[in-house]
Design an enzyme around this catalytic site. Structure first.
Site, short mmCIF file in Angstrom:
data_model
loop_
_atom_site.label_atom_id
_atom_site.label_comp_id
_atom_site.label_asym_id
_atom_site.label_seq_id
_atom_site.Cartn_x
_atom_site.Cartn_y
_atom_site.Cartn_z
N SER A 75 13.24 -3.19 1.32
CA SER A 75 12.91 -2.66 0.00
C SER A 75 12.41 -1.22 0.13
O SER A 75 11.87 -0.83 1.16
CB SER A 75 11.84 -3.52 -0.68
OG SER A 75 11.59 -3.07 -2.00
N ASP A 76 12.61 -0.45 -0.93
CA ASP A 76 12.07 0.90 -0.97
C ASP A 76 11.75 1.25 -2.41
O ASP A 76 12.33 0.69 -3.35
CB ASP A 76 13.05 1.92 -0.39
CG ASP A 76 12.36 3.23 -0.05
OD1 ASP A 76 11.72 3.29 1.02
OD2 ASP A 76 12.41 4.16 -0.86
N GLN A 77 10.81 2.19 -2.55
CA GLN A 77 10.41 2.62 -3.89
C GLN A 77 10.29 4.14 -3.91
O GLN A 77 9.71 4.74 -3.01
CB GLN A 77 9.07 1.99 -4.26
CG GLN A 77 8.65 2.24 -5.70
CD GLN A 77 7.37 1.50 -6.03
OE1 GLN A 77 6.34 1.76 -5.44
NE2 GLN A 77 7.45 0.57 -6.96
#
Length: 199
Positions: A75-77
């Site tokens: 995941s990345d934001q």
């Protein structure tokens, strides 16, 4: 039937806490991905911020999936404000500047998730909640930073909305878990579909 292992390809404490609170059995393997290199390449390719977030999530996911079996979650934001991407603040002075810049305005958090099984990406998800900080005075920002401490440097927006940072906001639109860094509900649906969860 044996359930597949679930591996979180992340060193993020909040992502781990989200899964733990939902009762998901998982292991943590840090991906060791050069994010700066990916961002540099993406900029040269003129990728959209959503595509960049997904590329980072996929890179983390595949880096760990190459080492282990099971279901791997990456995941990345990315924070977007006025069309520009923002990384996590490096110092408390950077955090202060970030809050001064974005106070009284809306920004979005682009949350990308990639899931791999047997070394191949099998699922992707993008979520984009919108958050509006209330109008803040420099004194309010200073008081917040003094109380919250350097832990807020782990937040791309220089706040932790799950803690004291909630007091900085006027309103938010979108999935609460996506704001924290992991869109939980669609991820749980995918884990159920893969036979990794009973319910």
């Amino acid at each position: 039937m044996t359930k597949p292992r679930i591996i979180l390809a992340s060193g993020s404490a909040i992502r781990a806490q989200i899964l733990k609170n939902a009762g998901v059995p998982f292991e943590i393997v840090r991906p060791g991905v050069d994010e700066d290199d990916i961002k540099h390449t993406a900029k040269a390719e003129n990728l959209s911020l959503e595509d960049l977030a997904m590329r980072l999530a996929e890179a983390k996911c595949l880096a760990v999936a190459a080492q282990t079996g099971g279901i791997v979650i990456g995941s990345d934001q990315i924070m977007e404000y006025e069309g520009r991407p923002y990384d996590k603040p490096a110092t408390m002075a950077d955090a202060r500047e970030r809050l001064l810049e974005t106070q009284g305005a809306a920004h979005s958090l682009i949350n990308a998730i990639a899931v791999a099984r047997d070394g191949e990406i099998i699922w992707r998800n993008i979520d984009r909640p919108i958050l509006r900080l209330r109008a803040l005075t420099p004194d309010e920002i200073d008081a917040y930073l003094a109380e919250a401490g350097p832990e807020i440097l782990s937040s791309v927006g220089a706040y932790q909305i799950e803690n004291l940072g909630a007091r900085l906001f006027e309103r938010v639109e979108g999935d609460h878990y996506a704001i924290l860094g992991l869109s939980l509900f669609p991820l749980l649906a995918q884990l159920r579909a893969e036979g990794a969860l009973d319910y």
